[in-house]
Design a protein around this motif. Structure first.
Motif, PDB file in Angstrom:
ATOM      1  N   GLY A   1      38.409  31.068  45.715  1.00 51.99           N
ATOM      2  CA  GLY A   1      37.749  32.283  45.569  1.00 51.99           C
ATOM      3  C   GLY A   1      38.091  33.286  44.466  1.00 51.99           C
ATOM      4  N   SER A   2      39.347  33.440  44.296  1.00 51.62           N
ATOM      5  CA  SER A   2      40.085  34.241  43.218  1.00 51.62           C
ATOM      6  C   SER A   2      39.648  33.758  41.899  1.00 51.62           C
TER       7      SER A   2
ATOM      8  N   ASP B   1      30.945  39.340  46.605  1.00 53.01           N
ATOM      9  CA  ASP B   1      32.131  38.203  47.176  1.00 53.01           C
ATOM     10  C   ASP B   1      31.975  37.788  48.480  1.00 53.01           C
TER      11      ASP B   1
ATOM     12  N   ASP C   1      33.608  30.157  49.387  1.00 59.10           N
ATOM     13  CA  ASP C   1      34.613  29.448  49.555  1.00 59.10           C
ATOM     14  C   ASP C   1      34.577  28.310  50.454  1.00 59.10           C
TER      15      ASP C   1
ATOM     16  N   LYS D   1      37.115  27.939  52.815  1.00 59.13           N
ATOM     17  CA  LYS D   1      37.375  28.691  54.337  1.00 59.13           C
ATOM     18  C   LYS D   1      36.155  28.414  55.238  1.00 59.13           C
TER      19      LYS D   1
HETATM   20  C1  LIG Z   1      40.116  34.727  50.537  1.00 55.55           C
HETATM   21  C2  LIG Z   1      39.139  35.516  50.018  1.00 55.55           C
HETATM   22  C3  LIG Z   1      39.150  35.639  48.671  1.00 55.55           C
HETATM   23  C4  LIG Z   1      40.129  34.939  47.473  1.00 55.55           C
HETATM   24  O1  LIG Z   1      39.735  33.548  47.601  1.00 55.55           O
HETATM   25  P1  LIG Z   1      40.906  32.350  47.320  1.00 55.55           P
HETATM   26  O2  LIG Z   1      40.056  30.956  47.726  1.00 55.55           O
HETATM   27  O3  LIG Z   1      41.870  32.792  48.419  1.00 55.55           O
HETATM   28  O4  LIG Z   1      41.507  32.630  46.054  1.00 55.55           O
HETATM   29  C5  LIG Z   1      38.196  36.772  47.941  1.00 55.55           C
HETATM   30  N1  LIG Z   1      37.526  37.370  48.394  1.00 55.55           N
HETATM   31  C6  LIG Z   1      37.482  37.423  50.018  1.00 55.55           C
HETATM   32  C7  LIG Z   1      36.514  38.228  50.724  1.00 55.55           C
HETATM   33  C8  LIG Z   1      38.111  36.580  50.532  1.00 55.55           C
HETATM   34  O5  LIG Z   1      38.197  36.548  52.089  1.00 55.55           O
END
Ligand SMILES: *Cc1c(COP(=O)(O)O)cnc(C)c1O
Length: 483
Positions: free
Chosen positions: A155-156, A271, A300, A303
């Motif tokens: 996600g980053s 996001d 993601d 996740k």
């Molecule tokens: C986990 C998360 C991120 C970052 O994503 P990564 O996969 O850890 O780089 C960004 N935004 C939210 C809301 C997240 O929960």
């Protein structure tokens, strides 16, 4: 020289194991993996004890080769069976990630064929697999046909790609950065601010829009801030909304925010790293109304689609804006297919990466093999488990719960009869962590130390939530007795 070449080949021959050796190694590795999965339910979700101080020699690279059985025996205690066990049912901390077994098998295949998934002409099938995943995601969120994106490592990076695209789509130039305004909230994930800095926009004004009582971005405040900034001669540019905050799982009012973005000509980036995949299930879909009106978004799969770590996604409503921000050419790439056909845009044209793994196979194979239904069901199950936990916790003596969860995170704290609330909750957290059967984490909400139960792993079901609730009640009693 010929003799030397032959001798070097002989020395390099372990790089090419024969069929018998390959099969023996495969069996050993698969046996190890099966044992890991069989043992996982009996392991703690978190090994509270600090890992023993393994000698450095085991980690260091030496000239000599090590037998595989020895390596695997070393790996178990020194790497695999320590600290946080991500795929454990009892891992209810942070955003709980869990990796599907079939996805790991697909990763193996992707590494074996090692398709070059950066450039279309080198691996058209692999890229079509990834593109159809992106199309599937775009369809889920309700993006139009011209939308596409890229599968990222997480996600980053996806946030970074979205923000860079927004920067270039609005033709921002360095001398305007200090007057440029980004609207986010105190609950925006820190990777957004990090991405702004990496994108050169560290000097841009970051306007933290206040939150409402549900920890969602307050729309009247957003509108007022934009108006004030305009009047002050600043350049409102980007709204970063969140579909599922990391702390509480709150979903910002996307429909209204999209309206504000549109009527003020701002870019809306959402996001949805954690939350966006919930559009798969009906209650999630309802919450995410308005997501389809954003200009870019992230989600993601590592996740909320249960993939092993290393899979994020960025989607842009107009894929050409994504390409304009990332396209490059080089002389030695002249043999690749011409760009004329939009169906042949390569991932390398849409991301900071060139060479990249075929990272989409794991998700594509999982969805193809299992069908979408199990994912849809699991996500709704997590939402209901969170509501259940919220209700049960609020019935427990002295537990103060946060607002009803939007997605699958419950926040709470224990209010002791006497003494410091934060100190008590720190002790309670430590007691839970020391027990190890479940693992939860804490955060600060409105400046208050808060505990949270985050329910997302595909192995986490009702009995785990019940265990968590009874452990919380039991440990709270124990802590209360000691003070
Ligand atoms: C986990 C998360 C991120 C970052 O994503 P990564 O996969 O850890 O780089 C960004 N935004 C939210 C809301 C997240 O929960």
């Amino acid at each position: 020289m010929i003799e030397r070449i032959k001798e070097l080949r002989r020395q390099a021959s372990p790089l090419e194991p024969d069929a018998a050796w390959r099969s023996q190694m495969q069996n050993q590795v698969m046996g190890y993996a099966d044992r890991f999965l069989a043992d996982l339910p009996g392991m703690p979700a978190f090994f509270a004890q600090a890992p023993h101080d393994a000698p450095q020699s085991g980690f260091s690279i030496a000239e000599a080769a090590t037998p595989l059985d020895q390596l695997l025996a070393w790996l178990a205690p020194n790497v695999d069976r320590q600290r946080l066990m991500l795929g454990h049912a009892g891992n209810l901390s942070f955003i709980p990630e869990s990796g599907l077994h079939v996805a790991a098998l697909a990763d193996y295949l992707a590494s074996i064929s090692n398709k070059y998934a950066g450039v279309y002409f080198a691996a058209p099938g692999a890229i079509r697999v990834e593109r159809s995943l992106l199309r599937w995601m775009a369809g889920l969120v309700g993006y139009p046909d011209g939308a596409s994106g890229d599968l990222t490592s997480g996600g980053s990076i996806a946030n970074l790609v979205g923000i860079v695209t927004a920067r270039d789509a609005h033709r921002l130039k360095a001398d305007q950065f200090a007057k440029t305004v980004v609207y986010l909230s105190a609950q925006t994930h820190h990777s957004a601010a990090k991405a702004l800095r990496i994108a050169g926009l560290g000097e841009a004004v970051q306007r933290h829009v206040p939150l409402d009582e549900f920890h969602r971005m307050d729309v009247p405040s957003l509108m007022a801030a934009i108006e004030q900034d305009r009047a002050a001669g600043l350049n409102p540019w980007l709204i970063i909304a969140t579909a599922g905050t990391t702390d509480t799982g709150a979903v910002d009012p996307l429909e209204q925010i999209a309206h504000v973005a549109k009527s003020n000509d701002l870019w809306l980036h959402v996001d949805g790293a954690y939350g966006a995949p919930f559009v798969l299930c009906p209650p999630g879909k309802q919450l995410m109304a308005g997501l389809e009106r954003s200009d870019s978004l992230i989600m993601d799969p590592h996740k909320s689609l249960f993939m092993p770590l290393g899979l994020g996604a960025v989607l842009v409503r107009d894929v050409y804006k994504l390409r304009d921000a990332h396209y490059y050419d080089a002389g030695y790439l002249q043999d690749r297919d011409s760009l004329g056909d939009p169906a042949q845009i390569s991932p390398a044209d849409l991301s900071p990466e060139l060479t990249r793994p075929f990272r989409g196979l794991r998700l594509w194979m999982s969805l193809k093999l299992l069908g979408v239904g199990p994912f849809r069901a699991a996500l709704e199950e997590k939402m209901l488990l969170a509501r259940y936990a919220h209700r049960r916790l609020s019935e427990l003596d002295r537990f103060e719960v946060g607002v009803e969860p939007d997605l699958s995170i419950v926040t709470f704290r224990y209010i002791p009869e006497r003494g410091d609330v934060e100190a008590f909750n720190r002790l309670l957290l430590k007691a839970i962590q020391d027990d190890g059967r479940i693992y939860i984490s804490s955060t600060q909400i409105d400046g208050r130390f808060t505990l949270r139960l985050a329910i997302l792993g595909f192995r986490t079901h009702l009995e785990t939530v019940d265990l968590a609730l009874s452990l919380l009640a039991e440990k709270a009693r124990l802590v209360a007795d000691t003070i």
